[in-house]
Design an enzyme around this catalytic site. Structure first.
Site, PDB file in Angstrom:
ATOM      1  N   SER A  53       0.807  -1.229   0.000  1.00 16.46           N
ATOM      2  CA  SER A  53       0.000   0.000   0.000  1.00 16.46           C
ATOM      3  C   SER A  53       0.835   1.272   0.000  1.00 16.46           C
ATOM      4  CB  SER A  53      -0.929   0.000   1.216  1.00 16.46           C
ATOM      5  OG  SER A  53      -0.139  -0.008   2.400  1.00 16.46           O
ATOM      6  N   ALA A  62       3.151   3.145  -5.036  1.00 20.05           N
ATOM      7  CA  ALA A  62       3.056   2.315  -6.244  1.00 20.05           C
ATOM      8  C   ALA A  62       1.799   1.443  -6.199  1.00 20.05           C
ATOM      9  CB  ALA A  62       4.307   1.448  -6.388  1.00 20.05           C
ATOM     10  N   GLN A 109      11.211  11.369   2.345  1.00 24.65           N
ATOM     11  CA  GLN A 109      11.379  12.755   2.763  1.00 24.65           C
ATOM     12  C   GLN A 109      11.464  13.711   1.578  1.00 24.65           C
ATOM     13  OE1 GLN A 109      14.534  13.381   5.582  1.00 24.65           O
ATOM     14  NE2 GLN A 109      13.783  11.841   6.987  1.00 24.65           N
ATOM     15  N   GLU A 130      18.430  17.997  -5.327  1.00 18.79           N
ATOM     16  CA  GLU A 130      19.161  17.008  -4.533  1.00 18.79           C
ATOM     17  C   GLU A 130      20.359  16.542  -5.337  1.00 18.79           C
ATOM     18  OE1 GLU A 130      16.698  13.971  -2.673  1.00 18.79           O
ATOM     19  OE2 GLU A 130      15.040  15.388  -2.669  1.00 18.79           O
ATOM     20  N   HIS A 169      21.921   5.038   1.709  1.00 16.71           N
ATOM     21  CA  HIS A 169      21.813   6.500   1.830  1.00 16.71           C
ATOM     22  C   HIS A 169      22.953   6.987   2.709  1.00 16.71           C
ATOM     23  CE1 HIS A 169      20.258  10.493   2.413  1.00 16.71           C
ATOM     24  NE2 HIS A 169      19.281  10.245   1.560  1.00 16.71           N
ATOM     25  N   ARG A 200      24.756   9.378  -5.158  1.00 21.40           N
ATOM     26  CA  ARG A 200      24.589   8.870  -3.793  1.00 21.40           C
ATOM     27  C   ARG A 200      25.577   7.768  -3.431  1.00 21.40           C
ATOM     28  NH1 ARG A 200      18.426   7.832  -2.543  1.00 21.40           N
ATOM     29  NH2 ARG A 200      18.317  10.093  -2.414  1.00 21.40           N
ATOM     30  N   HIS A 258      18.980   1.750   1.931  1.00 22.12           N
ATOM     31  CA  HIS A 258      17.890   2.684   1.628  1.00 22.12           C
ATOM     32  C   HIS A 258      16.942   2.162   0.550  1.00 22.12           C
ATOM     33  CE1 HIS A 258      15.937   6.556   1.360  1.00 22.12           C
ATOM     34  NE2 HIS A 258      16.327   6.759   0.122  1.00 22.12           N
ATOM     35  N   GLU A 299       9.369  -0.251  -5.524  1.00 24.23           N
ATOM     36  CA  GLU A 299      10.709  -0.721  -5.167  1.00 24.23           C
ATOM     37  C   GLU A 299      10.913  -2.213  -5.397  1.00 24.23           C
ATOM     38  OE1 GLU A 299      12.080   0.725  -1.395  1.00 24.23           O
ATOM     39  OE2 GLU A 299      13.954  -0.412  -1.518  1.00 24.23           O
ATOM     40  N   ARG A 337      20.266   4.745  -8.085  1.00 24.56           N
ATOM     41  CA  ARG A 337      19.074   5.565  -8.336  1.00 24.56           C
ATOM     42  C   ARG A 337      19.336   7.044  -8.073  1.00 24.56           C
ATOM     43  NH1 ARG A 337      15.044   7.509  -5.168  1.00 24.56           N
ATOM     44  NH2 ARG A 337      15.690   6.343  -3.318  1.00 24.56           N
ATOM     45  N   LEU A 346       9.355   7.819  -5.711  1.00 26.99           N
ATOM     46  CA  LEU A 346       7.906   8.074  -5.652  1.00 26.99           C
ATOM     47  C   LEU A 346       7.369   8.215  -7.077  1.00 26.99           C
ATOM     48  CD1 LEU A 346       7.684  10.702  -2.734  1.00 26.99           C
ATOM     49  CD2 LEU A 346       7.011   8.298  -2.624  1.00 26.99           C
TER      50      LEU A 346
END
Ligand code: SIN
Length: 507
Positions: free
Chosen positions: A25, A28, A61, A126, A240, A284, A339, A363, A374, A380
């Site tokens: 839930s 996606a 976030q 970012e 992360h 990252r 992450h 994911e 990524r 999202l």
């Protein structure tokens, strides 16, 4: 087809039918439910989350990237962050549908209140983005999307959300997926469906430190693989770089570095310019490895937020620091944590897996968009775009009842601490051998330990159906898939970082 309890089958007291069964839930899964419901399908969303904090999306976030007026640059940024390993065709699907999907679902349907700046949205940046293109709500964007999405679907005709409900196994017959066995309150019920969409999120429970919510045990990937579906890119596990290292860890969004946060080692030196020309805004995987190295060399790494209005721009994060006694004015101690799984169930541009009537989104899927690493704030978006497409495609098939696997619960009791002890062993292996740095010998060793562990778990699965046992089973299957894929890939790229033996032993 209306939702109706079917005749009891195969020794189960009860059975259900639905057109589309969505497992999970997060954004996606909810987008898939919306896409299917808009096509007139009767949809059941089964989620083991007790809403809403159990879904990874709730914890997201940074935000959701859109292409603004330069889709070509957005595509180039995704490819560059992935070290050119992302699939350009999948990147086209993501970026070409980004603005429409965000406007349609998040703005027009859910009325998400993205932060603004004057007359326009307050687009932020970012790491590895060439442009300010990220829509956000403070640094709590996931929650601001997820909660209205759940409420919207709660009131939507034809959609039923069943929480605290785990999928234990897919029901398959002659290469086609016909539903899943669902467990709720200890009862196992076959739910037959015209199509099943897996949207079970990540694999954080496989590592000792993760940004994922509890229960992220790779269920969808494992269930699909056990049913014979293909997986892809499983070795690409993203860490992360900036997760608070003290008690009760929390993610410190990359947006903080996007707004000017700097990384310093324990000697107060800013080190990222020595590692990459984009310094704190490097991809990252590069930042995560640099942070780990500096922590090992000097003891601790600090996120210096003195150059920005931290409390004003990130009130939620400032509050989290304060509640843990962290004086953020002096810097926030940070280090890497698991992450995001870039790989997953291999799917096409509509989320279709290699088994008929099986879909995977978010994911737990591998669309090819992320390759080996990524780009921030694309998860999202990927969940939203692929969720809608998969949901639309999955609608239109009737459920048919076939023989369901016979899950036995002859002896519900498990030895005390069985699952928790095995999880400790599994996490230790993944942390030591299948983390930020990998060595081929270690990957062989890890596979041997994980195979033994899976064997011990399988012995219990033959006679028991407890949820914790199945989560352990999924975790051990997924851990093996990650480790095997890592062992089979001798190219060090992105998140898959192969090192010399002495560096591997330096941990
Ligand atoms: C973050 O806010 O740093 C995480 C964003 C992401 O994982 O895309």
């Amino acid at each position: 087809m209306s939702k109706a309890d079917a005749d009891a089958t195969d020794g189960y007291d009860d059975a259900r039918e639905t057109d589309v069964l969505v497992v999970g839930s997060g954004i996606a899964g909810l987008a898939a439910a919306l896409g299917a419901a808009r096509e007139g399908a009767d949809v059941t969303v089964a989620t083991k989350a007790t809403r809403p904090e159990g879904a990874s999306s709730w914890w997201a976030q940074g935000g959701i990237a859109v292409s603004r007026d330069d889709p070509g640059q957005f595509k180039r940024d995704i490819l560059a962050a992935s070290a050119d390993t992302a699939d350009p065709a999948a990147v086209d699907v993501l970026v070409d549908n980004a603005n429409d999907a965000v406007r349609d679902v998040l703005v027009d349907t859910l009325d998400v209140d993205f932060d603004t700046n004057g007359d326009d949205y307050d687009f932020t940046r970012e790491a590895a983005h060439d442009q300010d293109r990220i829509l956000h709500v403070d640094a709590a964007t996931g929650k601001a999307i997820h909660v209205p999405f759940l409420h919207y679907l709660d009131d939507h005709d034809g959609v039923t959300v069943r929480d605290d409900t785990a999928a234990l196994q897919l029901i398959t017959h002659e290469g086609r997926v016909h539903g899943a066995l669902l467990e709720s309150d200890g009862e196992v019920t076959p739910t037959y469906a015209g199509a099943v969409v897996l949207a079970t999120g990540g694999i954080g429970d496989l590592y000792p430190r993760s940004t994922n919510p509890d229960g992220s045990t790779g269920d969808g990937v494992a269930m699909a693989a056990l049913a014979g579906a293909d997986t892809e890119d499983m070795e690409y596990v993203q860490f992360h770089p900036t997760v608070y290292t003290g008690e009760d860890p929390f993610l410190v969004s990359e947006a903080v570095r996007g707004e000017g946060g700097l990384l310093r080692n324990d000697e107060g030196e800013r080190f990222m310019p020595d590692y990459h020309e984009d310094a704190e805004l490097a991809p990252r995987d590069v930042v995560a490895r640099a942070v780990e190295k500096e922590r090992e060399a000097t003891g601790e790494v600090w996120l210096d937020v003195s150059g920005l209005d931290f409390a004003g721009e990130f009130p939620g994060l400032a509050g989290k620091c304060e509640s843990r006694g962290v004086e953020w004015q002096r810097g926030i101690p940070v280090g890497p944590a698991e992450h995001f799984l870039c790989g997953g169930v291999a799917v096409d541009d509509r989320g279709r897996a290699s088994l008929d009537r099986l879909y995977a989104v978010g994911e737990c899927s591998c669309t090819g968009v992320h390759g080996a690493n990524r780009l921030a704030s694309t998860s999202l978006l990927e969940g939203l775009v692929w969720g809608l497409r998969a949901g639309e495609d999955a609608a239109g098939h009737d459920a048919s009842v076939v023989e369901a696997p016979d899950l036995l619960d002859r002896d519900p009791a498990l030895p005390e601490n069985f699952a928790s002890e095995k999880f400790v062993r599994l996490r230790r292996v993944m942390d030591e051998y299948v983390g930020l740095r990998r060595h081929p010998d270690d990957l062989g060793r890890a596979q041997a330990v994980l195979r033994r562990l899976k064997g011990e778990v399988d012995a219990y699965v033959r006679t028991r159906t407890s949820r914790s046992l199945y989560e352990l089973r999924y975790a051990s299957v997924t851990a093996l898939l990650v480790t095997r894929a890592a062992a089979e890939n001798d190219r060090s790229v992105g998140t898959h970082n192969i090192v010399e033996a002495d560096e591997a032993r330096a941990r």
